[in-house]
Design a protein around this motif. Sequence first.
Motif, PDB file in Angstrom:
ATOM      1  N   ALA A  59       0.762  -1.499  -0.213  1.00  0.00           N
ATOM      2  CA  ALA A  59       0.104  -0.181  -0.065  1.00  0.00           C
ATOM      3  C   ALA A  59       0.945   1.515   0.416  1.00  0.00           C
ATOM      4  O   ALA A  59       1.360   1.462   0.591  1.00  0.00           O
ATOM      5  CB  ALA A  59      -0.854  -0.002   1.440  1.00  0.00           C
ATOM      6  N   ALA A  60       0.526   2.315  -0.544  1.00  0.00           N
ATOM      7  CA  ALA A  60       1.096   3.769  -0.764  1.00  0.00           C
ATOM      8  C   ALA A  60       2.482   3.231  -1.629  1.00  0.00           C
ATOM      9  O   ALA A  60       2.825   4.197  -1.572  1.00  0.00           O
ATOM     10  CB  ALA A  60       1.468   4.047   0.712  1.00  0.00           C
ATOM     11  N   VAL A  61       2.825   2.131  -1.833  1.00  0.00           N
ATOM     12  CA  VAL A  61       3.687   1.873  -3.300  1.00  0.00           C
ATOM     13  C   VAL A  61       4.331   1.886  -4.865  1.00  0.00           C
ATOM     14  O   VAL A  61       2.410   1.062  -4.990  1.00  0.00           O
ATOM     15  CB  VAL A  61       4.531   1.269  -2.848  1.00  0.00           C
ATOM     16  N   VAL A  62       4.114   2.379  -5.045  1.00  0.00           N
ATOM     17  CA  VAL A  62       3.612   2.385  -7.158  1.00  0.00           C
ATOM     18  C   VAL A  62       5.211   1.928  -7.715  1.00  0.00           C
ATOM     19  O   VAL A  62       5.926   2.225  -6.812  1.00  0.00           O
ATOM     20  CB  VAL A  62       3.844   2.912  -7.986  1.00  0.00           C
ATOM     21  N   GLY A  63       4.741   1.067  -8.344  1.00  0.00           N
ATOM     22  CA  GLY A  63       6.547   0.294  -9.091  1.00  0.00           C
ATOM     23  C   GLY A  63       6.241  -0.316 -10.264  1.00  0.00           C
ATOM     24  O   GLY A  63       5.476  -0.559 -10.706  1.00  0.00           O
ATOM     25  N   SER A  64       7.448  -0.580 -10.799  1.00  0.00           N
ATOM     26  CA  SER A  64       7.924  -1.379 -11.809  1.00  0.00           C
ATOM     27  C   SER A  64       8.582  -2.565 -11.986  1.00  0.00           C
ATOM     28  O   SER A  64       9.660  -2.405 -11.842  1.00  0.00           O
ATOM     29  CB  SER A  64       7.068  -0.169 -13.389  1.00  0.00           C
ATOM     30  N   ILE A  65       8.731  -3.856 -12.566  1.00  0.00           N
ATOM     31  CA  ILE A  65       9.399  -4.812 -12.409  1.00  0.00           C
ATOM     32  C   ILE A  65       9.603  -5.421 -14.608  1.00  0.00           C
ATOM     33  O   ILE A  65       8.734  -5.096 -14.807  1.00  0.00           O
ATOM     34  CB  ILE A  65       9.386  -6.150 -11.847  1.00  0.00           C
ATOM     35  N   THR A  66      11.043  -5.237 -14.833  1.00  0.00           N
ATOM     36  CA  THR A  66      11.526  -5.846 -15.893  1.00  0.00           C
ATOM     37  C   THR A  66      12.792  -6.542 -15.910  1.00  0.00           C
ATOM     38  O   THR A  66      13.231  -6.753 -15.130  1.00  0.00           O
ATOM     39  CB  THR A  66      11.774  -4.445 -17.006  1.00  0.00           C
ATOM     40  N   HIS A  67      12.222  -6.948 -17.227  1.00  0.00           N
ATOM     41  CA  HIS A  67      13.583  -8.682 -17.080  1.00  0.00           C
ATOM     42  C   HIS A  67      13.627  -9.108 -18.820  1.00  0.00           C
ATOM     43  O   HIS A  67      12.444  -9.498 -19.286  1.00  0.00           O
ATOM     44  CB  HIS A  67      13.610  -9.985 -16.129  1.00  0.00           C
ATOM     45  N   CYS A  68      15.135  -8.749 -18.911  1.00  0.00           N
ATOM     46  CA  CYS A  68      15.427  -9.797 -20.170  1.00  0.00           C
ATOM     47  C   CYS A  68      16.795 -10.605 -20.089  1.00  0.00           C
ATOM     48  O   CYS A  68      16.804 -10.576 -19.026  1.00  0.00           O
ATOM     49  CB  CYS A  68      15.622  -8.781 -21.719  1.00  0.00           C
ATOM     50  N   ALA A  69      16.972 -10.858 -21.216  1.00  0.00           N
ATOM     51  CA  ALA A  69      18.122 -11.390 -21.275  1.00  0.00           C
ATOM     52  C   ALA A  69      19.638 -10.838 -20.583  1.00  0.00           C
ATOM     53  O   ALA A  69      19.516  -9.993 -21.126  1.00  0.00           O
ATOM     54  CB  ALA A  69      18.759 -12.611 -22.714  1.00  0.00           C
ATOM     55  N   GLY A  70      19.221 -11.397 -19.636  1.00  0.00           N
ATOM     56  CA  GLY A  70      21.295 -10.316 -18.726  1.00  0.00           C
ATOM     57  C   GLY A  70      20.677  -9.801 -18.396  1.00  0.00           C
ATOM     58  O   GLY A  70      21.514  -9.074 -17.774  1.00  0.00           O
ATOM     59  N   PHE A  71      19.332  -9.589 -18.241  1.00  0.00           N
ATOM     60  CA  PHE A  71      19.126  -7.800 -17.524  1.00  0.00           C
ATOM     61  C   PHE A  71      18.136  -8.230 -16.218  1.00  0.00           C
ATOM     62  O   PHE A  71      16.737  -9.153 -16.674  1.00  0.00           O
ATOM     63  CB  PHE A  71      19.072  -6.921 -18.082  1.00  0.00           C
ATOM     64  N   ARG A  72      17.557  -7.813 -15.371  1.00  0.00           N
ATOM     65  CA  ARG A  72      16.784  -7.978 -14.112  1.00  0.00           C
ATOM     66  C   ARG A  72      16.243  -5.877 -13.338  1.00  0.00           C
ATOM     67  O   ARG A  72      17.428  -5.711 -12.924  1.00  0.00           O
ATOM     68  CB  ARG A  72      16.676  -8.460 -13.096  1.00  0.00           C
ATOM     69  N   ALA A  73      15.144  -5.653 -13.593  1.00  0.00           N
ATOM     70  CA  ALA A  73      15.043  -4.617 -12.588  1.00  0.00           C
ATOM     71  C   ALA A  73      13.895  -3.946 -12.333  1.00  0.00           C
ATOM     72  O   ALA A  73      13.004  -4.885 -12.132  1.00  0.00           O
ATOM     73  CB  ALA A  73      15.967  -3.613 -14.027  1.00  0.00           C
ATOM     74  N   ALA A  74      13.873  -3.358 -11.101  1.00  0.00           N
ATOM     75  CA  ALA A  74      12.688  -3.090 -10.067  1.00  0.00           C
ATOM     76  C   ALA A  74      13.095  -1.271  -9.785  1.00  0.00           C
ATOM     77  O   ALA A  74      13.991  -1.044  -9.452  1.00  0.00           O
ATOM     78  CB  ALA A  74      12.233  -4.069  -9.221  1.00  0.00           C
ATOM     79  N   ALA A  75      11.253  -0.705 -10.076  1.00  0.00           N
ATOM     80  CA  ALA A  75      11.660  -0.078  -9.151  1.00  0.00           C
ATOM     81  C   ALA A  75      10.282   0.744  -9.118  1.00  0.00           C
ATOM     82  O   ALA A  75       9.438   0.191  -9.326  1.00  0.00           O
ATOM     83  CB  ALA A  75      11.851   1.744 -10.927  1.00  0.00           C
ATOM     84  N   VAL A  76      10.521   2.063  -7.943  1.00  0.00           N
ATOM     85  CA  VAL A  76       9.033   1.370  -6.695  1.00  0.00           C
ATOM     86  C   VAL A  76       9.123   3.369  -6.782  1.00  0.00           C
ATOM     87  O   VAL A  76      10.728   3.883  -6.009  1.00  0.00           O
ATOM     88  CB  VAL A  76       9.888   1.063  -5.494  1.00  0.00           C
ATOM     89  N   ALA A  77       8.381   3.701  -5.990  1.00  0.00           N
ATOM     90  CA  ALA A  77       8.445   5.177  -5.741  1.00  0.00           C
ATOM     91  C   ALA A  77       7.542   5.581  -4.212  1.00  0.00           C
ATOM     92  O   ALA A  77       5.839   4.448  -4.167  1.00  0.00           O
ATOM     93  CB  ALA A  77       8.373   6.151  -6.520  1.00  0.00           C
ATOM     94  N   HIS A  78       6.836   6.388  -3.779  1.00  0.00           N
ATOM     95  CA  HIS A  78       5.422   6.258  -2.794  1.00  0.00           C
ATOM     96  C   HIS A  78       4.900   6.903  -3.935  1.00  0.00           C
ATOM     97  O   HIS A  78       4.928   7.587  -4.376  1.00  0.00           O
ATOM     98  CB  HIS A  78       6.103   7.613  -2.054  1.00  0.00           C
ATOM     99  N   GLN A  79       3.438   6.737  -3.600  1.00  0.00           N
ATOM    100  CA  GLN A  79       2.248   7.463  -4.474  1.00  0.00           C
ATOM    101  C   GLN A  79       2.081   8.486  -4.036  1.00  0.00           C
ATOM    102  O   GLN A  79       1.882   8.899  -4.822  1.00  0.00           O
ATOM    103  CB  GLN A  79       0.796   6.422  -3.665  1.00  0.00           C
TER     104      GLN A  79
END
Length: 236
Positions: free
Chosen positions: A75-95
Amino acid sequence: MIEELLPPRVACVETTDDHVVTLFPEERAAVAGAVEKRRREFSTARWCARQALRRLDMPPTPIVPGRRGAPSWPAAVVGSITHCAGFRAAAVAHQRDLLTLGIDAEPNEPLSPGVFETISTPDERDEHRMLGKFGSVCWDRMLFSIKESVYKAWYPVTHQFLDFAEATVRIDAERRTFHAELHAPPAHVSGVRVAAFTGRWAASEGLLVSAIAVPSRRYLPTAHEDRAWPVARAGR
């Protein structure tokens, strides 16, 4: 790499290596029948998400795919995830800072035959012919990445499906920005009319990445943020 496309208030963690992480029971259940490659992608993406949440002073929590695969954030967080060959990432922020967030990474390789025609509009196909003179970017794959970021920013706040043809993207090759005009009925989220997105993209080390970060109405950028990062905005 993606972190450079996002404002300072977004916590972003990325890696080119897989990491061992103890999954919550709900997360283990989500990939119980998956192949090993999928489990590695899933687990390392959760490792990225846990590290990013820690930067927001948030405790570890299950990040389980919901309807249409969108991650379920605290709750109160927005975010996104991505991954492809050889790379993974996540980004989050407060709403309180961001209304929504979308990131995507893809290999800098052409799409399979026929895919570009499926994901693009006539205007985008015309633009694709013009973009060919700008460097070694696979622009068909770049368009795909941007449309993935658009969907990841759109769906969590609207809970509505968005087809590839329901967004027309214009890519600025020199400024490394993009604008996506949406053809779906506009959504109104927390007093913001969402009818378009702007964002940034980059190409480096065999990867293409794109990112959208839409500030909330309460977002007050600092002078440093105003200088360093052109805030992506939803359509008004």
